[in-house]
Design an enzyme around this catalytic site. Structure first.
Site, short mmCIF file in Angstrom:
data_model
loop_
_atom_site.label_atom_id
_atom_site.label_comp_id
_atom_site.label_asym_id
_atom_site.label_seq_id
_atom_site.Cartn_x
_atom_site.Cartn_y
_atom_site.Cartn_z
N CYS A 28 0.85 -1.17 0.00
CA CYS A 28 0.00 0.00 0.00
C CYS A 28 0.89 1.23 0.00
CB CYS A 28 -0.89 0.03 1.24
SG CYS A 28 -2.05 -1.35 1.35
N ARG A 63 -4.68 1.71 -1.36
CA ARG A 63 -4.86 0.38 -0.80
C ARG A 63 -4.74 -0.73 -1.83
NH1 ARG A 63 -9.85 -2.81 1.67
NH2 ARG A 63 -8.65 -4.24 2.93
N LEU A 64 -3.98 -1.73 -1.44
CA LEU A 64 -3.98 -3.02 -2.10
C LEU A 64 -4.69 -3.95 -1.13
CD1 LEU A 64 -3.04 -4.88 -4.42
CD2 LEU A 64 -0.98 -5.33 -3.07
N SER A 65 -5.88 -4.41 -1.48
CA SER A 65 -6.72 -5.18 -0.55
C SER A 65 -6.18 -6.59 -0.37
CB SER A 65 -8.15 -5.25 -1.08
OG SER A 65 -8.68 -3.96 -1.23
N ILE A 66 -5.86 -6.93 0.90
CA ILE A 66 -5.36 -8.27 1.22
C ILE A 66 -6.15 -8.85 2.38
CG2 ILE A 66 -3.37 -9.61 2.02
CD1 ILE A 66 -1.60 -7.56 0.55
N ASN A 83 0.75 0.81 6.16
CA ASN A 83 1.21 -0.10 5.12
C ASN A 83 2.00 -1.20 5.82
OD1 ASN A 83 2.07 -1.24 2.63
ND2 ASN A 83 4.00 -0.18 2.86
N GLY A 84 1.70 -2.43 5.49
CA GLY A 84 2.48 -3.53 6.05
C GLY A 84 1.62 -4.70 6.45
N GLU A 85 2.18 -5.48 7.35
CA GLU A 85 1.49 -6.66 7.86
C GLU A 85 1.94 -6.89 9.29
OE1 GLU A 85 0.83 -11.39 6.79
OE2 GLU A 85 2.14 -10.17 5.53
N ASP A 108 -5.52 -5.90 10.49
CA ASP A 108 -4.40 -5.66 11.40
C ASP A 108 -4.20 -4.17 11.66
OD1 ASP A 108 -3.54 -5.29 8.76
OD2 ASP A 108 -1.71 -6.47 8.98
#
Length: 167
Positions: A2, A49-52, A74-76, A99
């Site tokens: 993102c 946004r890149l939807s994950i 942005n991240g995980e 998250d």
């Protein structure tokens, strides 16, 4: 992958919505699925946004229960499921399964020390409207870089998490 961006005007002047939108437009390759903004006087936040995770409700910015704290992220966060459980036990109410929302509630509980509880790769910006405070953070190794600059001529702080070039 993102993209986040923002401006904090230290003269307390209105942030240009067009400037934030242009900052996000150059990051289209980082998040083609959605764009979100937060504007409140001298602060502007943007997110591509890149939807994950939480595809239907994971739109950013994300807010706490009374919308006094907002985040672009942005991240995980690898340990977010265990953190959700702990935070719910402390009375926090979640409206997403993402998250991102975990970070907001950790910030409410621990302030800037919230990063000590995060296992993952991340960069984020939190705006605390009660304290009129911008909190920028990235993961310990800089896997998700965060670039910022103080622009003296404009007396503002600009930030984003990645260069303009596609990865």
């Amino acid at each position: 992958m993102c993209g986040i961006a923002g401006i904090l005007d230290l003269k307390n002047e209105q942030v240009s919505t067009n400037r934030i939108k242009k900052m996000c437009d150059v990051m289209h390759h980082r998040g083609p699925d959605d764009t979100g903004y937060y504007f409140n006087g001298n602060i502007g936040l943007g997110h591509k946004r890149l939807s994950i995770i939480d595809l239907s409700r994971g739109k950013q910015p994300v807010y706490n229960e009374d919308k006094s704290i907002s985040i672009v992220f942005n991240g995980e966060i690898y340990n977010y499921l265990e953190l959700i459980t702990e935070l719910k036990e402390n009375g926090h109410i979640f409206y997403t399964s993402s998250d991102t929302e975990v970070i907001i509630h950790l910030y409410e509980e621990h302030g800037e020390k919230c990063v000590e509880y995060l296992n993952g790769m991340f960069s984020f910006a939190i705006w605390d409207s009660n304290r009129k405070k911008l909190f920028l953070a990235r993961d310990r190794l800089g896997v998700k870089p965060l670039y910022y600059a103080y622009k003296e001529e404009k007396n503002n702080i600009c930030f984003r998490n990645k260069s303009n070039s596609p990865e």
